[in-house]
Structures are given as structure tokens and as C-alpha cells.
Design a protein around this motif. Structure first.
Motif, PDB file in Angstrom:
ATOM      1  N   TYR A   1      38.490  41.558  29.438  1.00  0.00           N
ATOM      2  CA  TYR A   1      38.387  42.516  30.646  1.00  0.00           C
ATOM      3  C   TYR A   1      38.661  41.378  31.989  1.00  0.00           C
ATOM      4  N   PHE A   2      38.249  40.211  31.557  1.00  0.00           N
ATOM      5  CA  PHE A   2      38.611  39.015  32.328  1.00  0.00           C
ATOM      6  C   PHE A   2      37.918  39.101  33.772  1.00  0.00           C
ATOM      7  N   ASP A   3      36.806  39.489  33.891  1.00  0.00           N
ATOM      8  CA  ASP A   3      36.118  39.657  35.391  1.00  0.00           C
ATOM      9  C   ASP A   3      35.583  38.258  35.467  1.00  0.00           C
ATOM     10  N   GLY A   4      36.028  37.531  36.785  1.00  0.00           N
ATOM     11  CA  GLY A   4      35.781  36.271  37.112  1.00  0.00           C
ATOM     12  C   GLY A   4      36.649  35.368  36.661  1.00  0.00           C
ATOM     13  N   VAL A   5      37.522  35.484  35.489  1.00  0.00           N
ATOM     14  CA  VAL A   5      38.641  34.764  34.859  1.00  0.00           C
ATOM     15  C   VAL A   5      37.766  33.278  34.765  1.00  0.00           C
ATOM     16  N   HIS A   6      36.649  33.215  34.121  1.00  0.00           N
ATOM     17  CA  HIS A   6      35.798  32.173  33.778  1.00  0.00           C
ATOM     18  C   HIS A   6      36.539  31.310  32.723  1.00  0.00           C
TER      19      HIS A   6
ATOM     20  N   GLN B   1      27.206  39.497  46.020  1.00  0.00           N
ATOM     21  CA  GLN B   1      27.086  38.660  47.078  1.00  0.00           C
ATOM     22  C   GLN B   1      26.184  37.309  46.706  1.00  0.00           C
ATOM     23  N   PRO B   2      26.663  36.345  46.914  1.00  0.00           N
ATOM     24  CA  PRO B   2      25.871  35.243  46.599  1.00  0.00           C
ATOM     25  C   PRO B   2      24.532  35.088  47.213  1.00  0.00           C
ATOM     26  N   CYS B   3      23.804  34.001  47.119  1.00  0.00           N
ATOM     27  CA  CYS B   3      22.514  33.535  47.580  1.00  0.00           C
ATOM     28  C   CYS B   3      22.882  33.656  49.082  1.00  0.00           C
ATOM     29  N   THR B   4      21.888  33.884  49.805  1.00  0.00           N
ATOM     30  CA  THR B   4      21.959  33.610  51.296  1.00  0.00           C
ATOM     31  C   THR B   4      21.872  32.180  51.495  1.00  0.00           C
ATOM     32  N   GLY B   5      22.417  31.605  52.586  1.00  0.00           N
ATOM     33  CA  GLY B   5      22.260  30.259  52.706  1.00  0.00           C
ATOM     34  C   GLY B   5      23.607  29.594  53.556  1.00  0.00           C
TER      35      GLY B   5
ATOM     36  N   GLY C   1      36.310  53.403  40.972  1.00  0.00           N
ATOM     37  CA  GLY C   1      35.622  53.044  41.930  1.00  0.00           C
ATOM     38  C   GLY C   1      35.145  51.681  42.281  1.00  0.00           C
ATOM     39  N   ASP C   2      36.110  50.556  41.911  1.00  0.00           N
ATOM     40  CA  ASP C   2      35.973  49.200  41.756  1.00  0.00           C
ATOM     41  C   ASP C   2      34.669  48.860  41.097  1.00  0.00           C
ATOM     42  N   ASN C   3      34.088  49.608  40.169  1.00  0.00           N
ATOM     43  CA  ASN C   3      33.003  49.136  39.459  1.00  0.00           C
ATOM     44  C   ASN C   3      33.143  48.055  38.670  1.00  0.00           C
ATOM     45  N   SER C   4      32.414  47.371  38.219  1.00  0.00           N
ATOM     46  CA  SER C   4      32.378  46.207  37.147  1.00  0.00           C
ATOM     47  C   SER C   4      31.487  46.575  35.994  1.00  0.00           C
ATOM     48  N   LEU C   5      31.634  45.888  34.816  1.00  0.00           N
ATOM     49  CA  LEU C   5      30.937  46.235  33.580  1.00  0.00           C
ATOM     50  C   LEU C   5      29.596  45.972  33.738  1.00  0.00           C
ATOM     51  N   LYS C   6      29.025  44.853  34.407  1.00  0.00           N
ATOM     52  CA  LYS C   6      27.789  44.597  34.287  1.00  0.00           C
ATOM     53  C   LYS C   6      27.185  43.869  35.566  1.00  0.00           C
ATOM     54  N   GLY C   7      27.660  44.355  36.674  1.00  0.00           N
ATOM     55  CA  GLY C   7      27.502  43.840  37.993  1.00  0.00           C
ATOM     56  C   GLY C   7      28.589  43.693  38.971  1.00  0.00           C
ATOM     57  N   GLY C   8      28.386  43.277  40.320  1.00  0.00           N
ATOM     58  CA  GLY C   8      29.255  43.452  41.214  1.00  0.00           C
ATOM     59  C   GLY C   8      30.558  42.798  40.861  1.00  0.00           C
TER      60      GLY C   8
ATOM     61  N   ARG D   1      27.009  35.362  37.651  1.00  0.00           N
ATOM     62  CA  ARG D   1      26.432  36.242  38.779  1.00  0.00           C
ATOM     63  C   ARG D   1      25.083  35.912  38.998  1.00  0.00           C
ATOM     64  N   ALA D   2      24.279  35.482  37.942  1.00  0.00           N
ATOM     65  CA  ALA D   2      22.743  34.890  38.133  1.00  0.00           C
ATOM     66  C   ALA D   2      22.862  33.603  38.918  1.00  0.00           C
TER      67      ALA D   2
END
Length: 308
Positions: A22-27, A214-218, A57-64, A163-164
Motif C-alpha cells: 500500500y506504501f502509505d507514508g513511503v516509510h 494532522q501532526p501535534c499542534t506546536g 474517498g481519500d480514505n487510508s487503511l488505519k488513519g489519516g 502517525r502516533a
């Protein structure tokens, strides 16, 4: 890189070496699979290829979504993949494992070798695993190379862990697992003019779409690609409590680029996140907020000067 967004034969005159995932993030784990396929293709006179898919719908497997689709494509292409097949999930989800191998790997890719992680599944209801893939590919003369899962901090690298890390402000961990800095390329939109009008710090607004993580606010030390050149910058993600204290204030992503005055509205500049600096907080005055923005910008300039 040639991108196909429906199931169709790719251009692979001598056959292909295909990365599967799936290569989400290409980590780092994805990069290992893609890079191994590209290296194998280069050494065996084959076309470097990849098979993935898009969810509705631009969904992801496990999150944004970690990366925009354009960024995902760019990072895959950088690894040497020439033919990229990305059909909608609905187009092939009902294929049996046997049909997946026959229709996708043989008919579409003319595959000679395939590459995947040891957790790869395929076919309707994820009925196929790596062992079945090897069994089904063997009669077609297709070799299967299982690439070891990438490790970070003693655990397997995964999009869930990335993501976490981003949501918790652990940017260093996220970037280490991604293999290159987390980045966005959302369109630049008009803000409320507070940065230029009241603070003397005009900002570039690239607000997150609903489907994106969306990453952590800061406040972050960032760099942005403008007019073909990388520029140090400071980016704030948050509700801007100093200028809007309402409970339903929108979360914004605003970047101050010192010494830059160009017009980038409607463009999609690449913004890389390199270091988490501090949380967002409410200041007693606009002057205090402006001072933080200028301090962050100076920190960013010093940070990137030290990298060189």
C-alpha cells in the motif's frame, strides 16, 4: 515514473520486477521493498515497477493520510520505480489470489520477480499470504523476494507508529521511520491577514484537508521550497489562542519565511518539518507572539546553516 490509475498492462518489454504494497507514508520499510525491486530490475534488465491501490474517498487503511498523493508518487519515483500501477481498491478487491497473480502480476506486469514484506496479503478478503504467493508465482517462473521488515527502536516500522509519533510531537522519531522528513504540499490559501497586518510576519497558509493526518499542534522548524530554492522557515500548527480564543476556532498551519515577499497563493509549495520547537500557547500581547515567531525563524536559520 508512469502512473496508471486503472488495471492495465504496463510498459515492460523485457518483463518487470514488482514491489507490492500500500506504501502509505513511503516509510523505511516501504522504501526497502521499493528500492530492492528497483535494484533487482537494474541488474537484470527488467523494468522497475510497483503495484499499489487507492481507497475510496481519500480514505487510508488505519488513519489519516500521512502524505498527499503527489508526495507519495514523488517519493516512490525517487527510489527508481518507472511503472506504477495504482487502481482503485474496488477494481480488484474481488479477485481471488489465483486471479490476482494471473491477471495483475502476469497480464499487467509481465512480472519476473516480485518483492514484498513478510506481512503482505492479497486476494479477496486478504486470503493470500507470502507462502501462497510463492506457490502461485512459481508455475509462472516468477520469483518472490520477502524483504525484512525495517526496525526502529527495537520495533517494526509501521505507518501506525509514524502517525502516533506525529500526533505526539515526536518529529525526530517520525522522520527516522519515514526515512526522510515529513512534508506537506497543500495549496496555499488566504488567511485573515493578521501575520502581515498586525504582527509584521506575513505567513503562508497551508491548512490540512479533512482526510490528512494532522501532526501535534506546536511550533516547528521547517524549510520550504519556493521559486526553486529551499528557505528556512518557522511553522505553527494550532488554533492561534492569542488572536482567536473562541472554542471552535479553526486549526491553521501557518509558515513564516524570513526575508521572503513573493506571492504563492494557489501554489502547492513543499514544506518539510525538521524539528519540533515548542507547544502553542496564549500570549499576553501581539508583541510577545511576534517575538516568538521571529525567534523561531532565527532558530530555523541557525539550524539549517548548521546542517551545511
Amino acid at each position: 515514473m508512469q502512473i496508471y490509475q486503472t488495471l492495465t498492462p504496463v510498459s515492460a518489454p523485457q518483463g518487470s520486477a514488482v514491489a507490492l504494497g500500500y506504501f502509505d507514508g513511503v516509510h523505511c520499510g516501504h522504501r526497502a521493498v521499493l528500492g530492492t525491486a528497483a535494484d533487482y530490475a537494474a541488474h537484470h534488465g527488467l523494468t522497475a515497477a510497483a503495484f499499489t491501490f487507492e481507497l475510496p474517498g481519500d480514505n487510508s487503511l488505519k488513519g489519516g493520510r500521512i502524505l498527499s498523493l503527489a508526495q507519495k508518487h514523488a517519493r516512490v519515483a525517487e527510489l527508481g520505480i518507472a511503472q506504477y500501477l495504482e487502481p482503485p481498491f474496488e477494481e480488484f478487491r474481488a479477485l481471488s489470489p489465483e486471479d490476482f497473480v494471473g491477471h495483475v502480476l502476469v497480464d499487467c506486469f509481465h512480472a519476473k520477480a516480485v518483492f514484498c514484506g513478510d506481512n503482505f496479503t492479497f486476494g479477496a478478503r486478504a486470503a493470500g499470504n507470502v507462502e501462497l504467493l510463492e506457490q502461485l508465482c512459481s508455475p509462472h517462473g516468477i520469483t518472490v523476494d520477502v524483504v525484512p521488515m525495517a526496525q526502529y527502536g527495537g520495533q517494526t516500522v509501521s505507518s501506525t507508529r509514524i502517525r502516533a509519533a506525529l500526533e505526539e510531537g515526536r518529529l525526530h522519531d517520525a522522520n527516522a521511520m519515514l526515512g526522510k522528513p515529513y512534508a506537506i504540499d497543500w495549496p496555499v490559501t488566504h488567511g485573515k491577514g493578521i501575520g502581515s497586518g498586525k504582527l509584521g510576519t506575513p505567513t503562508i497558509n497551508q491548512n490540512y484537508p479533512a482526510e490528512a493526518l494532522q501532526p501535534c499542534t506546536g511550533v516547528y522548524l521547517t524549510r520550504i521550497l519556493l521559486d526553486g530554492a529551499w528557505r528556512p522557515a518557522a511553522t505553527g500548527i494550532g488554533r492561534r489562542p492569542t488572536v482567536d480564543s473562541s472554542a471552535n476556532a479553526a486549526v491553521t498551519c501557518e509558515t513564516f519565511v524570513p526575508d521572503y515577499t513573493g506571492n504563492v497563493y494557489g501554489q502547492t509549495p513543499l514544506l518539510e518539518f525538521h524539528k519540533y520547537l515548542c507547544p502553542v500557547r496564549k500570549f499576553g500581547s501581539m508583541d510577545e507572539l511576534a517575538a516568538l515567531i521571529h525567534h523561531a525563524a532565527e532558530e530555523s536559520k541557525a539550524y539549517f546553516a548548521a546542517q551545511h
